[in-house]
Design a protein around this motif. Structure first.
Motif, mmCIF file in Angstrom:
data_model
loop_
_atom_site.group_PDB
_atom_site.id
_atom_site.type_symbol
_atom_site.label_atom_id
_atom_site.label_comp_id
_atom_site.label_asym_id
_atom_site.label_seq_id
_atom_site.Cartn_x
_atom_site.Cartn_y
_atom_site.Cartn_z
ATOM 1 N N ILE A 184 0.526 11.184 2.581
ATOM 2 C CA ILE A 184 1.549 11.282 3.651
ATOM 3 C C ILE A 184 1.011 10.394 4.842
ATOM 4 O O ILE A 184 1.648 9.471 5.504
ATOM 5 C CB ILE A 184 2.109 12.720 4.096
ATOM 6 C CG1 ILE A 184 2.472 13.218 3.078
ATOM 7 C CG2 ILE A 184 2.757 12.543 5.368
ATOM 8 C CD1 ILE A 184 3.865 12.746 2.403
ATOM 9 N N PHE A 185 -0.205 10.617 5.152
ATOM 10 C CA PHE A 185 -0.827 10.097 6.426
ATOM 11 C C PHE A 185 -0.798 8.343 5.937
ATOM 12 O O PHE A 185 -0.536 7.704 7.009
ATOM 13 C CB PHE A 185 -2.265 10.509 6.525
ATOM 14 C CG PHE A 185 -3.099 9.697 7.415
ATOM 15 C CD1 PHE A 185 -2.831 9.935 9.000
ATOM 16 C CD2 PHE A 185 -4.217 8.715 7.146
ATOM 17 C CE1 PHE A 185 -3.582 9.031 9.852
ATOM 18 C CE2 PHE A 185 -4.744 7.835 8.063
ATOM 19 C CZ PHE A 185 -4.490 8.167 9.392
ATOM 20 N N LEU A 186 -1.282 8.069 4.842
ATOM 21 C CA LEU A 186 -1.321 6.579 4.499
ATOM 22 C C LEU A 186 0.032 6.144 4.655
ATOM 23 O O LEU A 186 0.104 5.033 5.243
ATOM 24 C CB LEU A 186 -1.832 6.419 3.069
ATOM 25 C CG LEU A 186 -1.918 5.091 2.799
ATOM 26 C CD1 LEU A 186 -3.013 4.380 3.413
ATOM 27 C CD2 LEU A 186 -2.420 5.081 1.152
ATOM 28 N N SER A 211 1.109 5.654 8.248
ATOM 29 C CA SER A 211 0.669 4.841 8.918
ATOM 30 C C SER A 211 0.895 3.280 8.585
ATOM 31 O O SER A 211 0.765 2.476 9.451
ATOM 32 C CB SER A 211 -0.986 4.819 8.571
ATOM 33 O OG SER A 211 -1.398 6.294 8.987
ATOM 34 N N CYS A 212 1.588 2.744 7.385
ATOM 35 C CA CYS A 212 1.600 1.864 6.871
ATOM 36 C C CYS A 212 3.219 1.239 7.289
ATOM 37 O O CYS A 212 3.232 0.128 7.416
ATOM 38 C CB CYS A 212 1.633 1.660 5.462
ATOM 39 S SG CYS A 212 -0.232 1.638 4.887
ATOM 40 N N VAL A 213 4.026 2.170 7.428
ATOM 41 C CA VAL A 213 5.491 1.700 7.845
ATOM 42 C C VAL A 213 6.045 2.414 9.189
ATOM 43 O O VAL A 213 5.524 3.043 9.815
ATOM 44 C CB VAL A 213 6.407 2.312 6.775
ATOM 45 C CG1 VAL A 213 6.096 1.757 5.237
ATOM 46 C CG2 VAL A 213 6.440 3.620 6.636
ATOM 47 N N ASP A 214 7.112 1.752 9.500
ATOM 48 C CA ASP A 214 7.705 2.353 10.963
ATOM 49 C C ASP A 214 8.523 3.605 10.571
ATOM 50 O O ASP A 214 8.536 4.321 11.484
ATOM 51 C CB ASP A 214 8.516 1.195 11.443
ATOM 52 C CG ASP A 214 7.902 -0.021 11.859
ATOM 53 O OD1 ASP A 214 6.849 -0.320 12.146
ATOM 54 O OD2 ASP A 214 8.513 -1.278 11.359
ATOM 55 N N LEU A 225 0.785 -1.179 -0.050
ATOM 56 C CA LEU A 225 -0.042 0.012 -0.063
ATOM 57 C C LEU A 225 0.828 1.272 0.060
ATOM 58 O O LEU A 225 0.755 2.331 -0.779
ATOM 59 C CB LEU A 225 -0.913 -0.023 1.133
ATOM 60 C CG LEU A 225 -2.038 0.883 1.106
ATOM 61 C CD1 LEU A 225 -2.844 1.023 0.016
ATOM 62 C CD2 LEU A 225 -3.067 0.779 2.575
ATOM 63 N N ALA A 226 1.851 1.349 0.753
ATOM 64 C CA ALA A 226 2.923 2.394 0.988
ATOM 65 C C ALA A 226 3.662 2.521 -0.454
ATOM 66 O O ALA A 226 3.788 3.711 -0.980
ATOM 67 C CB ALA A 226 3.785 2.142 1.932
#
Length: 141
Positions: free
Chosen positions: A113-115, A118-121, A40-41
């Motif tokens: 940016i939010f997405l 939210s998906c990665v560290d 997704l990222a």
């Protein structure tokens, strides 16, 4: 440590192919949830490179993707020769001091940016000479 590389033209067709490549590359190294989040990222990053940095794929814009699999994490680098990310977006992406929140419905942008965050560290962006360099990092567990 294992490293995998891919070079694509900046086009929406190649974004899908790159996401499929990422899935194949990481399917044995990550849980399904982690794999989904990285896909997704990656899709968001590549789509934004094509749409914004490369203005919907001029023929001279290329994207280099490097995946490095470590014992406890995965790092993915994206390098392109498109336009520089606007400073306020880069600042928001690189800011680790505050929690990322979903933008208001009326805001022009910021959902990507939010997405991504939210998906990665970890997510970072830098401009090096004529190149944009984006890094995302995710733990393997």
């Amino acid at each position: 440590m294992k490293q995998h590389r891919l070079i694509i033209d900046a086009s929406h067709t190649h974004v899908r192919a790159a996401c499929n490549w990422l899935h194949e590359t990481l399917s044995r190294s990550l849980t399904n949830e982690k794999l989904y989040e990285l896909e997704l990222a990656t899709s968001e990053i590549l789509t934004n490179i094509v749409r914004h940095a490369c203005d919907d794929a001029p023929p001279t814009c290329c994207i280099y993707v490097t995946v490095t699999i470590y014992e406890n994490m995965v790092r993915v680098f994206f390098v392109d020769n498109g336009k520089q990310m606007p400073a306020f977006i880069a600042s928001s992406l690189n800011d680790t001091s505050r929690k990322t929140t979903l933008p208001d419905d009326l805001d022009e942008g910021g959902r990507g940016i939010f997405l991504i965050k939210s998906c990665v560290d970890k997510a970072r962006y830098r401009r090096f000479g004529p190149h944009n360099v984006m890094l995302i990092v995710s733990s393997r567990e």
